[in-house]
Design a protein around this motif. Sequence first.
Motif, PDB file in Angstrom:
ATOM      1  N   LEU A  77       0.814  -1.215   0.000  1.00  0.00           N
ATOM      2  CA  LEU A  77       0.000   0.000   0.000  1.00  0.00           C
ATOM      3  C   LEU A  77       0.850   1.270   0.000  1.00  0.00           C
ATOM      4  CD1 LEU A  77      -2.830  -1.058   2.455  1.00  0.00           C
ATOM      5  CD2 LEU A  77      -2.976  -0.818  -0.022  1.00  0.00           C
ATOM      6  N   MET A  78       2.057   1.193   0.548  1.00  0.00           N
ATOM      7  CA  MET A  78       2.940   2.359   0.546  1.00  0.00           C
ATOM      8  C   MET A  78       3.522   2.629  -0.835  1.00  0.00           C
ATOM      9  SD  MET A  78       5.234   2.280   3.912  1.00  0.00           S
ATOM     10  CE  MET A  78       4.561   2.608   5.509  1.00  0.00           C
ATOM     11  N   ASP A  79       3.714   1.579  -1.598  1.00  0.00           N
ATOM     12  CA  ASP A  79       4.337   1.707  -2.909  1.00  0.00           C
ATOM     13  C   ASP A  79       3.405   1.133  -3.972  1.00  0.00           C
ATOM     14  OD1 ASP A  79       6.260   2.298  -4.804  1.00  0.00           O
ATOM     15  OD2 ASP A  79       7.307   0.384  -4.544  1.00  0.00           O
ATOM     16  N   PRO A  80       2.260   1.779  -4.178  1.00  0.00           N
ATOM     17  CA  PRO A  80       1.292   1.246  -5.132  1.00  0.00           C
ATOM     18  C   PRO A  80       1.835   1.290  -6.559  1.00  0.00           C
ATOM     19  CG  PRO A  80       0.622   3.413  -4.404  1.00  0.00           C
ATOM     20  CD  PRO A  80       1.833   3.038  -3.608  1.00  0.00           C
ATOM     21  N   HIS A  81       1.248   0.468  -7.391  1.00  0.00           N
ATOM     22  CA  HIS A  81       1.667   0.406  -8.789  1.00  0.00           C
ATOM     23  C   HIS A  81       0.428   0.300  -9.663  1.00  0.00           C
ATOM     24  CE1 HIS A  81       1.531  -3.619  -7.056  1.00  0.00           C
ATOM     25  NE2 HIS A  81       1.056  -4.006  -8.208  1.00  0.00           N
ATOM     26  N   PRO A  82       0.551   0.701 -10.929  1.00  0.00           N
ATOM     27  CA  PRO A  82      -0.615   0.637 -11.818  1.00  0.00           C
ATOM     28  C   PRO A  82      -1.153  -0.780 -11.879  1.00  0.00           C
ATOM     29  CG  PRO A  82       1.151   1.891 -12.816  1.00  0.00           C
ATOM     30  CD  PRO A  82       1.711   1.270 -11.567  1.00  0.00           C
ATOM     31  N   PRO A  83      -2.429  -0.911 -11.969  1.00  0.00           N
ATOM     32  CA  PRO A  83      -3.452   0.115 -12.150  1.00  0.00           C
ATOM     33  C   PRO A  83      -3.901   0.772 -10.856  1.00  0.00           C
ATOM     34  CG  PRO A  83      -4.496  -2.010 -12.239  1.00  0.00           C
ATOM     35  CD  PRO A  83      -3.008  -2.253 -12.071  1.00  0.00           C
ATOM     36  N   MET A  84      -3.288   0.411  -9.710  1.00  0.00           N
ATOM     37  CA  MET A  84      -3.685   1.010  -8.439  1.00  0.00           C
ATOM     38  C   MET A  84      -3.111   2.423  -8.347  1.00  0.00           C
ATOM     39  SD  MET A  84      -3.283  -0.664  -4.714  1.00  0.00           S
ATOM     40  CE  MET A  84      -2.639   0.433  -3.480  1.00  0.00           C
ATOM     41  N   PRO A  85      -3.955   3.420  -8.087  1.00  0.00           N
ATOM     42  CA  PRO A  85      -3.450   4.799  -8.012  1.00  0.00           C
ATOM     43  C   PRO A  85      -2.706   5.056  -6.703  1.00  0.00           C
ATOM     44  CG  PRO A  85      -5.766   4.748  -7.465  1.00  0.00           C
ATOM     45  CD  PRO A  85      -5.399   3.343  -7.883  1.00  0.00           C
ATOM     46  N   MET A  87      -2.587   7.029  -3.639  1.00  0.00           N
ATOM     47  CA  MET A  87      -3.544   7.865  -2.908  1.00  0.00           C
ATOM     48  C   MET A  87      -2.880   8.688  -1.819  1.00  0.00           C
ATOM     49  SD  MET A  87      -6.582   5.100  -2.739  1.00  0.00           S
ATOM     50  CE  MET A  87      -5.440   3.775  -2.397  1.00  0.00           C
ATOM     51  N   HIS A  88      -1.544   8.588  -1.673  1.00  0.00           N
ATOM     52  CA  HIS A  88      -0.791   9.346  -0.680  1.00  0.00           C
ATOM     53  C   HIS A  88      -1.345   9.129   0.725  1.00  0.00           C
ATOM     54  CE1 HIS A  88       1.300  11.268  -3.967  1.00  0.00           C
ATOM     55  NE2 HIS A  88       0.142  11.592  -4.496  1.00  0.00           N
ATOM     56  N   LEU A  89      -1.519   7.862   1.096  1.00  0.00           N
ATOM     57  CA  LEU A  89      -2.018   7.533   2.428  1.00  0.00           C
ATOM     58  C   LEU A  89      -0.905   7.691   3.457  1.00  0.00           C
ATOM     59  CD1 LEU A  89      -3.935   4.267   1.470  1.00  0.00           C
ATOM     60  CD2 LEU A  89      -4.953   6.482   2.010  1.00  0.00           C
ATOM     61  N   SER A  90      -1.267   8.122   4.649  1.00  0.00           N
ATOM     62  CA  SER A  90      -0.290   8.208   5.739  1.00  0.00           C
ATOM     63  C   SER A  90      -0.008   6.801   6.264  1.00  0.00           C
ATOM     64  CB  SER A  90      -0.843   9.078   6.871  1.00  0.00           C
ATOM     65  OG  SER A  90      -1.898   8.400   7.541  1.00  0.00           O
ATOM     66  N   ARG A  91       1.062   6.674   7.025  1.00  0.00           N
ATOM     67  CA  ARG A  91       1.385   5.362   7.616  1.00  0.00           C
ATOM     68  C   ARG A  91       0.258   4.894   8.526  1.00  0.00           C
ATOM     69  NH1 ARG A  91       6.691   3.562   7.072  1.00  0.00           N
ATOM     70  NH2 ARG A  91       8.096   5.123   6.228  1.00  0.00           N
ATOM     71  N   LYS A  92      -0.347   5.804   9.267  1.00  0.00           N
ATOM     72  CA  LYS A  92      -1.455   5.448  10.168  1.00  0.00           C
ATOM     73  C   LYS A  92      -2.647   4.959   9.362  1.00  0.00           C
ATOM     74  CE  LYS A  92      -3.800   5.147  13.948  1.00  0.00           C
ATOM     75  NZ  LYS A  92      -3.970   3.756  14.314  1.00  0.00           N
ATOM     76  N   GLU A  93      -2.963   5.633   8.252  1.00  0.00           N
ATOM     77  CA  GLU A  93      -4.080   5.195   7.407  1.00  0.00           C
ATOM     78  C   GLU A  93      -3.797   3.811   6.825  1.00  0.00           C
ATOM     79  OE1 GLU A  93      -5.893   9.364   5.667  1.00  0.00           O
ATOM     80  OE2 GLU A  93      -3.972   8.655   4.868  1.00  0.00           O
ATOM     81  N   ILE A  94      -2.561   3.578   6.405  1.00  0.00           N
ATOM     82  CA  ILE A  94      -2.184   2.258   5.879  1.00  0.00           C
ATOM     83  C   ILE A  94      -2.311   1.207   6.964  1.00  0.00           C
ATOM     84  CG2 ILE A  94      -0.217   0.898   5.051  1.00  0.00           C
ATOM     85  CD1 ILE A  94       0.570   3.432   3.406  1.00  0.00           C
ATOM     86  N   ASP A  95      -1.835   1.499   8.166  1.00  0.00           N
ATOM     87  CA  ASP A  95      -1.964   0.550   9.287  1.00  0.00           C
ATOM     88  C   ASP A  95      -3.436   0.237   9.565  1.00  0.00           C
ATOM     89  OD1 ASP A  95       0.767   0.403   9.616  1.00  0.00           O
ATOM     90  OD2 ASP A  95       0.822   1.791  11.326  1.00  0.00           O
ATOM     91  N   ASP A  96      -4.285   1.256   9.511  1.00  0.00           N
ATOM     92  CA  ASP A  96      -5.712   1.047   9.753  1.00  0.00           C
ATOM     93  C   ASP A  96      -6.336   0.180   8.666  1.00  0.00           C
ATOM     94  OD1 ASP A  96      -5.498   2.617  12.022  1.00  0.00           O
ATOM     95  OD2 ASP A  96      -6.359   4.401  11.091  1.00  0.00           O
ATOM     96  N   ILE A  97      -5.975   0.413   7.410  1.00  0.00           N
ATOM     97  CA  ILE A  97      -6.508  -0.399   6.314  1.00  0.00           C
ATOM     98  C   ILE A  97      -6.028  -1.841   6.446  1.00  0.00           C
ATOM     99  CG2 ILE A  97      -6.456  -0.796   3.814  1.00  0.00           C
ATOM    100  CD1 ILE A  97      -6.339   2.285   3.491  1.00  0.00           C
ATOM    101  N   VAL A  98      -4.754  -2.035   6.766  1.00  0.00           N
ATOM    102  CA  VAL A  98      -4.214  -3.389   6.942  1.00  0.00           C
ATOM    103  C   VAL A  98      -4.940  -4.098   8.084  1.00  0.00           C
ATOM    104  CG1 VAL A  98      -2.158  -4.692   7.652  1.00  0.00           C
ATOM    105  CG2 VAL A  98      -1.964  -2.889   5.915  1.00  0.00           C
ATOM    106  N   THR A  99      -5.156  -3.407   9.191  1.00  0.00           N
ATOM    107  CA  THR A  99      -5.885  -3.996  10.321  1.00  0.00           C
ATOM    108  C   THR A  99      -7.298  -4.375   9.901  1.00  0.00           C
ATOM    109  OG1 THR A  99      -4.578  -2.737  11.900  1.00  0.00           O
ATOM    110  CG2 THR A  99      -6.691  -3.583  12.686  1.00  0.00           C
ATOM    111  N   TYR A 100      -7.941  -3.511   9.116  1.00  0.00           N
ATOM    112  CA  TYR A 100      -9.291  -3.803   8.640  1.00  0.00           C
ATOM    113  C   TYR A 100      -9.289  -5.025   7.728  1.00  0.00           C
ATOM    114  CZ  TYR A 100     -13.617  -3.540   6.010  1.00  0.00           C
ATOM    115  OH  TYR A 100     -14.808  -3.861   5.419  1.00  0.00           O
ATOM    116  N   ILE A 101      -8.384  -5.073   6.767  1.00  0.00           N
ATOM    117  CA  ILE A 101      -8.335  -6.218   5.849  1.00  0.00           C
ATOM    118  C   ILE A 101      -8.133  -7.505   6.633  1.00  0.00           C
ATOM    119  CG2 ILE A 101      -6.967  -7.346   4.044  1.00  0.00           C
ATOM    120  CD1 ILE A 101      -6.508  -4.508   2.855  1.00  0.00           C
TER     121      ILE A 101
END
Length: 125
Positions: A77-85, A87-101
């Motif tokens: 999620l920190m280093d997205p690649h096409p076709p994924m845009p 989104m300039h997520l913060s580390r906290k937002e990435i941690d929250d998404i990972v926890t959710y997944i």
Amino acid sequence: MQLRRLTLATALAGGAAFFATFALAAGEAQRGATIAKRWCAACHVVASDQTSASADAPSFFDIAKRRTDKKKLGGFLMDPHPPMPDMHLSRKEIDDIVTYIRSLDPRPQPPAEPDGKDKELPKNG
């Protein structure tokens, strides 16, 4: 009598700390769900009540079943690649998404490996 009160107060404080920690972890997953619905739902199915998404993007439920370790998923999620845009997520937002997944996998989580990585299951289809 004072010893009894002190013991009771200590037990109550310990129980409150345990439940506060549990609630904090749940809050992170909830924040991750909110972020995912805002940024990821255009392509991925991120919630059970979602009705449409791209057929080319895996659902968050599928990603959860792969048991990808937190570090790998966060790195992706920190280093997205096409076709994924990006989104300039913060580390906290990435941690929250990972926890959710990871919360979407109904199976019990395996114990963490000594090196801090989770054991990954084989990817057979």
